[in-house]
Design an enzyme around this catalytic site. Structure first.
Site, short mmCIF file in Angstrom:
data_model
loop_
_atom_site.label_atom_id
_atom_site.label_comp_id
_atom_site.label_asym_id
_atom_site.label_seq_id
_atom_site.Cartn_x
_atom_site.Cartn_y
_atom_site.Cartn_z
N LYS A 61 0.83 -1.20 0.00
CA LYS A 61 0.00 0.00 0.00
C LYS A 61 0.87 1.25 0.00
O LYS A 61 0.56 2.24 -0.66
CB LYS A 61 -0.87 -0.01 1.27
CG LYS A 61 -2.29 0.38 1.01
CD LYS A 61 -3.16 0.33 2.24
CE LYS A 61 -2.81 -0.69 3.25
NZ LYS A 61 -2.69 -0.20 4.61
N GLU A 82 -8.53 -2.08 15.11
CA GLU A 82 -7.70 -0.89 15.36
C GLU A 82 -7.93 0.24 14.37
O GLU A 82 -7.80 1.40 14.71
CB GLU A 82 -6.21 -1.24 15.31
CG GLU A 82 -5.69 -2.02 16.47
CD GLU A 82 -5.77 -3.52 16.23
OE1 GLU A 82 -6.51 -3.93 15.30
OE2 GLU A 82 -5.11 -4.26 16.96
N THR A 119 -11.75 -9.94 -2.89
CA THR A 119 -11.87 -8.52 -3.22
C THR A 119 -13.31 -8.07 -3.05
O THR A 119 -13.58 -7.01 -2.46
CB THR A 119 -11.40 -8.28 -4.67
OG1 THR A 119 -10.02 -8.63 -4.75
CG2 THR A 119 -11.58 -6.83 -5.09
N CYS A 155 26.42 5.12 10.81
CA CYS A 155 26.17 5.32 12.23
C CYS A 155 26.94 4.28 13.05
O CYS A 155 28.14 4.40 13.22
CB CYS A 155 24.68 5.31 12.52
SG CYS A 155 24.33 6.19 14.05
N GLY A 181 28.01 1.71 12.08
CA GLY A 181 29.07 1.29 11.16
C GLY A 181 30.30 2.17 11.26
O GLY A 181 31.44 1.70 11.06
N GLN A 225 30.96 3.82 14.13
CA GLN A 225 31.42 3.58 15.50
C GLN A 225 32.28 2.31 15.57
O GLN A 225 33.34 2.32 16.20
CB GLN A 225 30.21 3.52 16.43
CG GLN A 225 29.41 4.83 16.43
CD GLN A 225 28.11 4.76 17.22
OE1 GLN A 225 27.71 3.71 17.70
NE2 GLN A 225 27.44 5.90 17.35
N GLU A 274 37.45 -3.44 32.19
CA GLU A 274 36.44 -3.08 33.19
C GLU A 274 35.09 -2.74 32.57
O GLU A 274 34.07 -2.74 33.22
CB GLU A 274 36.92 -1.90 34.03
CG GLU A 274 37.12 -0.66 33.19
CD GLU A 274 37.92 0.42 33.90
OE1 GLU A 274 37.32 1.10 34.74
OE2 GLU A 274 39.13 0.55 33.62
N HIS A 293 22.84 8.97 8.95
CA HIS A 293 22.30 7.91 8.09
C HIS A 293 22.08 8.45 6.68
O HIS A 293 20.98 8.93 6.37
CB HIS A 293 20.96 7.41 8.65
CG HIS A 293 21.10 6.61 9.89
ND1 HIS A 293 21.40 5.27 9.89
CD2 HIS A 293 20.98 6.95 11.20
CE1 HIS A 293 21.46 4.82 11.13
NE2 HIS A 293 21.21 5.83 11.94
N GLU A 315 21.45 6.91 4.13
CA GLU A 315 20.43 6.12 3.40
C GLU A 315 19.07 6.78 3.40
O GLU A 315 18.22 6.44 2.58
CB GLU A 315 20.35 4.69 3.94
CG GLU A 315 19.77 4.54 5.35
CD GLU A 315 20.82 4.59 6.46
OE1 GLU A 315 21.88 5.21 6.26
OE2 GLU A 315 20.57 4.01 7.54
N1 GLN Z 1 23.51 2.47 18.91
C1 GLN Z 1 24.39 3.50 18.42
C2 GLN Z 1 24.10 4.85 19.06
O1 GLN Z 1 23.11 4.99 19.71
C3 GLN Z 1 24.22 3.60 16.91
C4 GLN Z 1 22.84 3.97 16.49
C5 GLN Z 1 22.62 3.82 15.02
O2 GLN Z 1 23.31 3.08 14.35
N2 GLN Z 1 21.64 4.49 14.51
O3 GLN Z 1 24.85 5.77 18.92
#
Ligand code: GLN
Length: 534
Positions: A17, A150, A192, A383, A385, A387, A407, A509, A511
């Protein structure tokens, strides 16, 4: 006067949809009209931000930071229009605002009821979008399937809308399925008919019925639906499963839906121009090259969890006249040793590590980043990725983490990330996530800057963690380039490796901003570099 098109679904869910609503938007835009699309979601969550991707697919993020249903991604990709907080409404949002007013004493002792208070609030939001956006046409998609408990208040609200705005300004489109019966080899119209009857029982007579099927639909079936459902024959539109969702506007156009809607709603526009769209679809369907990309994530059983990433790769591949071969690799299986990283990634031409939340699978993603760095395979981190790319670099190039990290390992929600990354409170946004569009300045001559071809960009965020500034200088000295930073330089937005063909990660992001006819620069360059690999 704004026109309203309401899209409902019948028989089963997952018929597309969202793609159909988005495609109708495209058809009207192709005639020079301004459109905007709104999704009404019947669930009680206030927004999908807290919902697991396993249940609902990806959470799509708008410029203004609204966390929405993934259908908003289709709307933006098909129409090119940036949508806003007004474009996604849930039962949770509606009830919260009505209940807040009730507590505030706004109803002056009256009984607060679903009809008219909830339905009025729904209609207020639909009309508000029309007024604020100044669009010629507002397309409203009602989530769920006709007959669900709903969605009843939403259906009642759109039924009343016809009374409010008039027949000539409103149109109901109902999407159904013609199931295929194997033993007799035929498509069936009965579901339908029942679905339209259900819709009529609540007072909505559809103006258009769009019939989805996995097999070609013969004319006599369309005649039958027209007769039984009391819909003009030209408004019964067959929609056979397409190879690509981007074909859907072209199929609907070929069956005359665009012209029909223009006439039905008395809209003045130009002749339809779908030339560029058609070319894009041709490139997508008949490429001459191919590329093998590995997507390393933890929600890979449900491909919808990475919908915008897949679409962005497809846009970039269409641009490069290339077929996408996507290997889905489970980061948890990597970290548990169920699959071997070299075996999994050998021969892939690019590695993509998308976003994600929670500690599960992080070590597997770090393994993938290490493989890409050491083997000089193009890498794109989105994101999380970025990190993991930074953590991997700190551990294995700088030797920074191992000594200090023990730790943090047992209980931290993010074992090593806690050290490398800082959690920031984004209080001005009212929550703990950095959400929505933020500016990013690009370092001249960097890979990211060359991809964008400009000095600064705006990109969409959704995360809690940021790169810890304590480690920035050391990492830079070791070969990390912070190629994108916030205007005040306090936040890292993009990191890339100096001594690597193309290893780039972004805190945002990208994307969410790729469009079929305008692939995102980072995806476009990532695929270009992947194509150079043998
Ligand atoms: N979990 C990570 C953060 O909070 C990355 C989040 C994400 O990839 N959108 O920073």
């Amino acid at each position: 006067m704004t026109r309203f098109i309401f899209c409902t679904g019948g028989v089963v869910s997952s018929l597309g949809k969202g793609v159909t609503a988005a495609s109708i938007g495209r058809l009207l835009e192709a005639r020079g009209l301004q459109v905007i699309i709104q999704k009404l979601d019947p669930y009680l969550n206030v927004d999908p931000g807290t919902m697991s991707p396993y249940q609902h697919g990806e959470v799509y993020v708008l410029d203004d930071g609204t966390e929405t249903d993934l259908d908003l991604g289709h709307y933006e990709r098909f129409t090119g229009v940036n949508h806003t907080v007004r474009c996604n409404l849930t039962t949770g949002k509606i009830y919260s605002s009505v209940l807040a007013r009730e507590r505030h004493g706004d109803f002056l002792g009256g009984t607060v009821q679903v009809i008219p208070h909830i339905t009025d609030e729904i209609k207020r939001h639909i009309k508000l979008l029309g007024r604020e956006s100044e669009a010629d046409v507002v397309i409203v998609e009602i989530g769920g399937t006709v007959g669900d408990i709903e969605s009843q208040p939403f259906l009642e609200a759109i039924r009343q809308m016809r009374k409010d705005v008039g027949y000539e300004n409103s149109c109901y489109i109902h999407l159904t399925l013609l199931p295929y019966i194997k033993s007799t080899g035929e498509l069936k119209t009965k579901p339908t008919q029942h679905s339209v009857r259900e819709l009529r029982s609540i007072g909505i007579q559809p103006d258009v019925v769009v019939c989805r099927a996995d097999y070609p639909i013969a004319d006599d079936l369309l005649d039958k639906i027209s007769l039984f459902c009391d819909v003009p024959r030209e408004a019964v539109i067959p929609l056979e499963t397409a190879r690509s969702i981007y074909q859907v506007p072209l199929v609907l156009e070929d069956y005359g839906l665009g012209d029909y809607l223009m006439r039905r709603l008395n809209l003045q526009g130009t002749a339809p121009d779908l030339g560029e769209w058609r070319q894009m679809v041709d490139r997508l369907l008949c490429p001459t090259k191919q590329v093998r990309i590995a997507l390393v994530g933890k929600y890979i059983e449900l491909h919808d969890a990475y919908l915008s990433v897949q679409e962005s790769l497809l846009h970039a591949c269409a641009f490069h006249d290339t077929r996408l071969m996507l290997d889905w690799i489970d980061s948890e299986a990597l970290e548990r040793g169920r699959i071997d990283v070299t075996e999994a990634l050998e021969g892939v031409q690019g590695v993509i590590v998308p976003g994600g939340f929670g500690p599960r699978g992080i070590e597997g993603k770090i393994m993938a980043a290490q493989y890409a760095r050491e083997n000089k395979v193009p890498y794109l981190g989105l994101c999380l990725g970025l990190q993991v790319m930074v953590i991997e670099f700190a551990r294995h190039v700088l030797g920074l983490i191992e000594a200090d990290s023990s730790e943090f390992l047992p209980d931290g929600p993010y074992p090593v990330i806690d050290l490398m990354l800082e959690q920031r409170e984004i209080t001005d946004m009212g929550g703990t996530m950095r959400l929505g569009s933020y500016p990013c300045n690009l370092v001249p001559g960097s890979k990211a800057q060359r991809a964008y071809g400009t000095g600064s960009v705006n990109e969409r965020h959704r995360h809690r963690y940021e790169i810890n500034n304590r480690f920035r200088a050391d990492m830079e000295a070791a070969g990390m380039v912070w190629s994108g930073v916030s205007p005040d330089s306090k936040l890292v937005e993009i990191g890339e490796l100096r001594d690597h063909p193309w290893m780039v990660g972004s805190q945002f992001h990208p994307e969410f901003k790729s469009r079929p006819n305008a692939p995102h620069p980072l995806f476009r360059e990532f695929v270009a570099e992947a194509l150079k690999q043998k």
